[in-house]
Design a protein around this motif. Structure first.
Motif, PDB file in Angstrom:
ATOM      1  N   LEU A  13       0.828  -1.206   0.000  1.00  0.00           N
ATOM      2  CA  LEU A  13       0.000   0.000   0.000  1.00  0.00           C
ATOM      3  C   LEU A  13       0.864   1.260   0.000  1.00  0.00           C
ATOM      4  O   LEU A  13       0.481   2.286  -0.563  1.00  0.00           O
ATOM      5  N   GLY A  14       2.008   1.180   0.667  1.00  0.00           N
ATOM      6  CA  GLY A  14       2.915   2.326   0.661  1.00  0.00           C
ATOM      7  C   GLY A  14       3.483   2.600  -0.714  1.00  0.00           C
ATOM      8  O   GLY A  14       3.690   3.763  -1.095  1.00  0.00           O
ATOM      9  N   TYR A  15       3.749   1.546  -1.495  1.00  0.00           N
ATOM     10  CA  TYR A  15       4.306   1.722  -2.833  1.00  0.00           C
ATOM     11  C   TYR A  15       3.271   2.255  -3.824  1.00  0.00           C
ATOM     12  O   TYR A  15       3.619   2.978  -4.767  1.00  0.00           O
ATOM     13  N   CYS A  36      -1.010   4.436   1.349  1.00  0.00           N
ATOM     14  CA  CYS A  36      -0.551   4.555   2.735  1.00  0.00           C
ATOM     15  C   CYS A  36       0.582   5.577   2.743  1.00  0.00           C
ATOM     16  O   CYS A  36       1.455   5.568   1.860  1.00  0.00           O
ATOM     17  N   SER A  37       0.570   6.455   3.721  1.00  0.00           N
ATOM     18  CA  SER A  37       1.618   7.479   3.815  1.00  0.00           C
ATOM     19  C   SER A  37       2.922   6.916   4.351  1.00  0.00           C
ATOM     20  O   SER A  37       3.904   7.648   4.476  1.00  0.00           O
ATOM     21  N   ALA A  38       2.956   5.616   4.680  1.00  0.00           N
ATOM     22  CA  ALA A  38       4.161   4.899   5.108  1.00  0.00           C
ATOM     23  C   ALA A  38       4.845   5.557   6.302  1.00  0.00           C
ATOM     24  O   ALA A  38       6.032   5.888   6.242  1.00  0.00           O
ATOM     25  N   PRO A  39       4.130   5.744   7.426  1.00  0.00           N
ATOM     26  CA  PRO A  39       4.810   6.275   8.615  1.00  0.00           C
ATOM     27  C   PRO A  39       5.816   5.282   9.189  1.00  0.00           C
ATOM     28  O   PRO A  39       6.703   5.673   9.953  1.00  0.00           O
ATOM     29  N   GLY A  62       9.085   6.474   8.004  1.00  0.00           N
ATOM     30  CA  GLY A  62       9.377   7.875   8.227  1.00  0.00           C
ATOM     31  C   GLY A  62       9.045   8.809   7.099  1.00  0.00           C
ATOM     32  O   GLY A  62       9.564   9.933   7.051  1.00  0.00           O
ATOM     33  N   ARG A  63       8.171   8.398   6.152  1.00  0.00           N
ATOM     34  CA  ARG A  63       7.794   9.315   5.079  1.00  0.00           C
ATOM     35  C   ARG A  63       7.003  10.512   5.617  1.00  0.00           C
ATOM     36  O   ARG A  63       7.010  11.587   5.016  1.00  0.00           O
TER      37      ARG A  63
END
Length: 661
Positions: free
Chosen positions: A173-175, A179-182, A185-186
């Motif tokens: 989902l981050g890719y 998802c903001s990929a916390p 650390g994004r």
């Protein structure tokens, strides 16, 4: 069975003030909790003559062995304490709603450093923001999938989040940008929490301002020739609008309300709740309960409000709560809801407009939920088997009654006397075996004589047809030709050659004695007889001075009630049909040369015999198929005939118009 007088408080001992009371059984267990504006007045009502009490109340006070009470300052405090005690003690005689299914909710875990969006069931947790409940989990996932494009909040489990943090790579989902990929650390914790709060605001109905803000950003990006950014914002707006379309607008945009509807019968009640936020239906849920205490619709609503909002506070309690009937008294309940919310809550019954229309929809859902619950209960083989075994044990039968026949008498002030016979085999209705009887030998309100005649006619046919199977038997002396009317399918009557193991009659000792006498006269000894008296739901046996009282939770009693109610329904529908025909076309039967087709044409044209009688010859001629000579004959015949006596509705005491059914 305890005698209530043995633990009745002394006169003057009970205070005349608001409070909450508890009935305990001989083992000290709390079996009922109630509240009262005046403890003295309410508790005194429990210690009157047992014959005057509702059967469920009577069962409760005879099960109890003691009563105690707690005085409070206001009715609102009484309501709060009653709810706390019901939750703590789980009394067996209090109404307790149970979910007819486990409804999922959309939850945002704001109590975590990185809030997570997920589907949750079960009890609510502190620090978690809930939306719904929804009817299906897939509906939540579809909505979330659309929303993550705009609000890329974390949706992964704690294990996936920890592993991604350890390896320094986000999940899929981050890719793909959902998802903001916390985890890598994004975004900072503060930025991610802001995303989660914006997600919550949008789900809570504050959609218009956010979409307008996105549209402005899209136009600004286009003016600055950042077309890729503008296209992305355009797609975000479209995704949000698709998510909004999944919940149709039913009320004004600013409306936050819960609509509660109740469907009930003598035994059970179903409650349906629609949660409307921002004018849209955001969730739905339903409960079903056994009516183990004497409670009306207003009481059911009060119990539903307690269970629905007892654990809630803040935004979970809306500005408006719409109900089918107000609790008595309503003001303490409204004040209690206001205290739970922290601001004023409007508790009322909708009278007109969109809210009344939506309440009708909620009511239909409640009725369907109750019908579905009854169907599931009746279709359960284990439950039916247990019910038949309980009936056999209570009535002293050698085996479970696999075929049960029930008889009921119906008439209107002694006129148009009819009877019904319904058949249940293995606990299920056999509508093809239903029969309807016309009782023409006499008129009058003599249900006992009618019951004797109907049971006798049914079993005389049984005796003849059990010996003669090649062709239809002739009518025996005393039987009315054509007396047995086929059931709803319209076919000619089937044979009566199958005997029941149990005959149930709608009534008490007199009706049971009449049915047993009819069997004795025919020499039938292998068919059991019982009666179910509707007022107290008591089971009567032939020759017994005292009834058999089945437990309120007995599946056997539930089956007997279903059989009795079905016989009553079938009889009253037949009687109403006969009454309607006699009221509408009776005077026209005396008109010479007037056939059935032209009778119906006249009734259709004028609406009732009353209007036809007042019409002129020229007005009658205007009816299709009616010539002047026929019109003159009709007018003369109706003028010569005396007006029929007005029919009286036995339920309301009102005189019914000719056109009424």
């Amino acid at each position: 069975m305890a005698d209530p007088s043995s633990y009745r408080p002394k006169p003057g001992q009970i205070p005349d003030s608001p409070g909450v009371y508890k009935f305990r059984d001989e083992h000290g267990r709390v079996i009922y909790v109630g509240k009262a504006k005046s403890l003295r007045q309410r508790l005194s009502s429990y210690f009157q003559d047992l014959a005057g009490l509702h059967p469920r109340t009577r069962t409760m006070v005879t099960t109890a062995a003691s009563v105690e009470w707690t005085v409070v300052s206001t009715e609102v405090e009484a309501l709060q304490l009653e709810y706390s005690w019901i939750k703590e003690y789980d009394p067996r005689f209090n109404v307790k709603y149970r979910d007819d299914k486990s409804y999922p909710s959309l939850a945002v875990t704001l109590n975590e450093e990185f809030p997570r969006v997920q589907v949750m069931r079960g009890p609510k947790k502190k620090g978690v923001r809930y939306f719904g409940p929804y009817a299906h989990a897939w509906a939540i996932r579809e909505t979330v999938d659309l929303m993550l494009r705009v609000f890329p909040v974390r949706t992964c489990s704690a294990g996936v989040f920890k592993r991604s943090h350890q390896i320094g790579r986000p999940c899929l989902l981050g890719y793909i940008g959902k998802c903001s990929a916390p985890c890598v650390g994004r975004v900072t914790p503060e930025e991610h929490r802001e995303l989660a709060e914006e997600f919550c605001d949008f789900m809570a109905g504050r959609t218009g301002a956010y979409i307008r803000r996105l549209e402005q950003r899209m136009h600004d990006a286009a003016e600055e020739m950042e077309y890729e950014k503008a296209a992305r914002l355009r797609d975000d707006i479209e995704a949000l609008r698709r998510a909004m379309e999944k919940n149709a607008v039913v009320l004004a945009d600013a409306t936050d309300a819960d609509l509660i509807a109740v469907a009930e019968d003598e035994l059970e009640a179903a409650v349906q709740i629609f949660h409307v936020r921002g004018g849209r239906v955001r969730g739905q849920r339903g409960w079903v309960t056994d009516k183990v205490e004497a409670v009306d619709t207003a009481g059911l609503v009060e119990h539903a409000l307690q269970q629905l909002y007892g654990e809630e506070s803040g935004d979970a309690v809306p500005k408006e709560v719409l109900v089918p009937a107000l609790p008595e008294p309503a003001l303490p309940v409204a004040e209690w809801l206001t205290g739970r919310r922290g601001s004023r809550v409007d508790l009322r019954v909708p009278q007109r407009g969109d809210k009344k229309d939506l309440m009708a929809t909620v009511q239909r859902n409640a009725q369907q939920a109750l019908a579905l619950h009854k169907t599931k209960r009746a279709s359960d083989l284990t439950t039916r088997s247990r019910a038949l075994e309980e009936i056999a044990e209570a009535l002293g039968l050698d085996s479970a009654p696999l075929r049960v026949e029930c008889f009921d008498i119906s008439h209107l002030q002694g006129q148009d006397v009819v009877a019904s016979m319904v058949v249940f085999e293995d606990g299920l209705a056999r509508k093809s075996e239903y029969r309807r009887f016309q009782i023409k030998g006499f008129e009058g309100q003599d249900d006992v004589r009618s019951m004797h005649e109907v049971v006798g006619r049914r079993f005389r046919r049984y005796l003849r047809e059990s010996l003669k199977t090649g062709e239809w038997a002739e009518e025996a002396p005393g039987d009315e030709p054509g007396g047995e009317v086929p059931a709803e399918n319209g076919d000619r009557p089937k044979r009566f050659a199958y005997p029941p193991q149990l005959v149930v009659v709608d009534g008490g000792q007199p009706q049971v004695a009449a049915a047993q006498r009819a069997l004795d006269e025919l020499g039938i000894t292998d068919v059991a007889v019982c009666g179910l008296a509707k007022r107290l739901e008591e089971v009567w046996l032939p020759g017994e001075d005292d009834p058999v009282v089945l437990p309120r939770t007995s599946e056997g009693l539930y089956l007997l009630q279903r059989v009795r109610d079905e016989a009553h329904r079938f009889a009253i529908s037949y009687q109403r049909g006969k009454r309607s025909k006699s009221m509408k076309a009776g005077p026209l039967d005396a008109v010479p040369g007037l056939g059935e087709t032209r009778k119906q044409a006249l009734l259709k044209h004028f609406g009732s015999v009353k209007r036809l009688r007042a019409a002129t010859v020229e007005e009658i001629c205007a009816t299709p198929g009616i010539g002047r000579k026929t019109a003159e004959t009709v007018a003369a015949a109706l003028a010569a005939a005396a007006p029929p006596a007005p029919a009286v509705n036995t339920a309301t005491g009102e005189i019914m118009d000719d056109a009424e059914e």
